[in-house]
Design an enzyme around this catalytic site. Structure first.
Site, PDB file in Angstrom:
ATOM      1  CD  GLU A 277      -2.621   1.457   0.553  1.00 57.51           C
ATOM      2  OE1 GLU A 277      -3.352   2.575  -0.761  1.00 57.51           O
ATOM      3  OE2 GLU A 277      -3.598   0.573   0.213  1.00 57.51           O
ATOM      4  CG  ASP A 281      -0.951   5.142  -0.705  1.00 58.77           C
ATOM      5  OD1 ASP A 281      -1.466   4.518  -1.642  1.00 58.77           O
ATOM      6  OD2 ASP A 281      -1.160   4.537   0.763  1.00 58.77           O
ATOM      7  CG  ASP A 365     -10.501  -0.733  -2.857  1.00 54.88           C
ATOM      8  OD1 ASP A 365     -10.598   0.015  -3.455  1.00 54.88           O
ATOM      9  OD2 ASP A 365      -8.865  -1.709  -2.442  1.00 54.88           O
ATOM     10  CB  SER A 481      -5.145   1.391  -2.214  1.00 52.06           C
ATOM     11  OG  SER A 481      -5.365   1.361  -1.113  1.00 52.06           O
ATOM     12  CG  ASP A 522     -20.174  11.850 -17.135  1.00 49.26           C
ATOM     13  OD1 ASP A 522     -20.631  11.222 -16.451  1.00 49.26           O
ATOM     14  OD2 ASP A 522     -21.422  12.150 -18.247  1.00 49.26           O
ATOM     15  CB  VAL A 523     -17.365   7.121 -15.919  1.00 50.81           C
ATOM     16  CG1 VAL A 523     -17.690   5.969 -15.628  1.00 50.81           C
ATOM     17  CG2 VAL A 523     -16.401   8.261 -15.993  1.00 50.81           C
ATOM     18  N   GLY A 536     -23.629  12.904 -16.159  1.00 48.05           N
ATOM     19  CA  GLY A 536     -23.345  14.148 -14.824  1.00 48.05           C
ATOM     20  C   GLY A 536     -23.014  13.370 -13.789  1.00 48.05           C
ATOM     21  CG  ASP A 538     -22.228   8.166 -11.744  1.00 42.73           C
ATOM     22  OD1 ASP A 538     -21.119   7.588 -11.289  1.00 42.73           O
ATOM     23  OD2 ASP A 538     -21.745   8.474 -12.554  1.00 42.73           O
TER      24      ASP A 538
END
Length: 566
Positions: A277, A281, A365, A481, A522-523, A536, A538
């Site tokens: 991790e 990071d 997750d 992460s 936008d996804v 937009g 969500d």
């Protein structure tokens, strides 16, 4: 185009209660620390803790003039206030008094605690004690619990303090370990890889990325590196290998050696379970920042217990050395509310905003199942209104060119088993946090909803990290992460370009929604079990990811949008 904010956004902020606890029986006063019950964590109670068993606690104290801090933050985010709060100003206006902090320390000492320390901002008092000392100090007993085979302990009744301290002590953290946080790192699974590969037809490929790819994919290559910005990172345990890997990483990529400082915030620990991790990071944030930062601060805690976590956040806020803090862990908000961690830490997060600091937190997750059911609560601290909650996507690139952006879908999962076993972006509506005023007009949800934005998190399109001296592209890493440090690095880059004077971006990002087609990717494909993507904002990917160069152009064209001129 000039940026305007609604009167609603300017006018009111979420008020996080720091009122003195109510009386709870003769001689005692209640605190925010209740009982994390079996309805939240399926723990089996065993025997009582022995009197001499060790316990480390952190007492969160009430600040003064909360209304004044609310006004300071509202003014900063609207541009009406020009200067962030300094550490000296916080001590003078809002910190508990020296006498109040000393009264708490005296009570702990008289109850049998040792190694008592008052934090320099006086918001926290930490100490080492025993189960017997806990009984004396907080009028509650501790018992052993079994949590799916993990040994834990917890208070069996709410924590109380003597009535004379009722207006001073907000929460008593460290009394339970049945609910602890966890990192949001996910390694690739063969089944998940097959699932993702099957969805690539006609829209590029999801492939493993090297860390510098994210600067290109998110439009930051034309921006200078973050040489003027300091970035802080949440870590714990023994991080010596993280430092070695970071040096190897920078040498391999030709980046300058990073000025890294480790800041211990609790007793030393030999825990190395989080090394993958911390490698992700540090490396992902540095690369997204352009390969350079002024300084990187690793705040090093002892473990994921409440007392350790609170000490880390308080040290970051009290030090006030970094503009951005990357946080890639989380836990069920319901448990953190019961333990008092959420209420106490939200206060610190608002102080951070008043000081010009931004905290980025992974959204989780496990899809919408963070607390075990489809819409039964979200991940804390991401759900706090005072942090940027970062969700996850799957990035698709042109075949043969891993830096040629094609599109992003949500890092999706399709039910409880799938979300828990293979992972998917956290997101949804909180059960405990009210929506901040700037978010409500966009989401239409009375409760805080996350995420705010999202970046690559699917391990199939994830990161090839330097780990124990080698890169291993066959074993990539992802999770939110990864998305959180990508945001942290990009935001540090923007901060550096603007003299570290940009304020917390949450309020203004929601004001940008009319221009999301220019700034945001936008996804609109994917889900996380309980929620679907949409045009937009969500509750799966927020506004999606942003193009850093276009975001920077917008900031330059609207100097008042992110805190006003200084």
């Amino acid at each position: 185009m000039k940026h305007t904010l609604s009167m609603l956004a300017i006018g009111a902020l979420v008020a996080i209660s720091t009122c003195p606890p109510a009386q709870a029986g003769q001689g005692w006063a209640a605190t925010a620390t209740k009982v994390v019950g079996p309805d939240i964590i399926p723990a089996v109670r065993k025997d009582a803790m022995k009197a001499g068993e060790p316990v480390r606690v952190a007492l969160a104290l009430n600040m003064h003039d909360k209304a004044g801090l609310d006004a300071q933050v509202a003014g900063l985010l609207s541009g009406r206030v020009r200067h962030p709060l300094t550490g000296a100003e916080f001590l003078a206006r809002h910190a508990p008094t020296p006498a109040e902090a000393q009264a708490v320390a005296d009570h702990l000492r008289q109850s049998g605690f040792t190694n008592i320390e008052i934090a320099k901002n006086r918001m926290l008092v930490t100490a080492d004690g025993t189960a017997a000392a806990v009984k004396t100090a907080f009028n509650t007993e501790l018992s052993h619990f079994d949590v799916d085979g993990r040994a834990a302990y917890a208070n069996t009744t709410e924590a109380q303090v003597p009535a004379r301290l009722g207006g001073i002590v907000h929460a008593v953290l460290g009394l339970q370990t049945v609910a602890i946080g966890h990192s949001m790192a996910t390694r690739v699974h063969a089944a998940a890889g097959a699932r993702s590969a099957a969805a690539t037809s006609g829209k590029g490929l999801a492939v493993v990325h090297e860390a510098p790819d994210f600067s290109t994919l998110y439009g930051a290559d034309s921006l200078p590196p973050a040489t003027n910005a300091t970035i802080a990172i949440f870590t714990l345990g023994d991080v010596s290998q993280t430092l070695v890997d970071l040096d190897s990483f920078t040498a391999a990529l030709g980046y300058p050696k990073v000025d890294v400082k480790t800041i211990a915030t609790g007793p030393a620990s030999g825990d190395t379970s989080g090394l993958v991790e911390w490698a992700m990071d540090t490396q992902a944030s540095l690369a997204a920042a352009g390969g350079q930062v002024k300084q990187m601060l690793l705040y090093v805690g002892t473990d994921f217990a409440d007392a350790s976590i609170e000490a880390q956040f308080n040290a970051f806020v009290s030090d006030n050395l970094a503009q951005t803090f990357n946080n890639s862990w989380g836990g069920c908000e319901l448990a953190n509310t019961s333990s008092g961690l959420q209420q106490a830490t939200d206060v610190l997060f608002e102080i951070a905003i008043a000081q010009g600091q931004t905290i980025a937190a992974s959204s989780g997750d496990s899809g919408s199942y963070t607390c075990g059911t489809k819409k039964g609560g979200q991940s804390y601290p991401a759900v706090s209104p005072w942090v940027m909650a970062i969700g996850g996507t799957t990035v698709y690139t042109r075949n043969g060119s891993p830096t040629r952006y094609v599109k992003e879908d949500a890092w999706s999962c399709y039910g409880k088993s799938d979300c828990f076993n293979f992972g998917g972006t956290g997101g949804g509506a909180s059960l405990t946090e009210t929506a901040p005023s700037w978010q409500l007009p966009v989401t239409g949800k009375r409760m805080r909803a996350i995420p705010d934005v999202a970046f690559d998190a699917d391990p199939v399109s994830g990161l090839d990290i330097m780990y124990f001296g080698t890169f291993d592209p066959l074993y990539p890493i992802g999770g939110t992460s990864l998305s959180a440090p990508i945001f942290s690095g990009l935001w540090s880059r923007l901060q550096s370009m603007h003299g570290n004077k940009l304020m917390f971006p949450g309020m203004s990002l929601y004001g940008l929604h009319a221009t999301d087609g220019v700034i945001f990717h936008d996804v609109t494909v994917g889900q996380n079990g309980g929620y679907q993507t949409a045009a937009g904002w969500d509750a799966v990917t927020g506004f999606g990811s942003f193009d850093a160069a276009k975001f920077n152009d917008f900031i330059d064209a609207n100097p008042g949008a992110f805190g006003g001129p200084r």
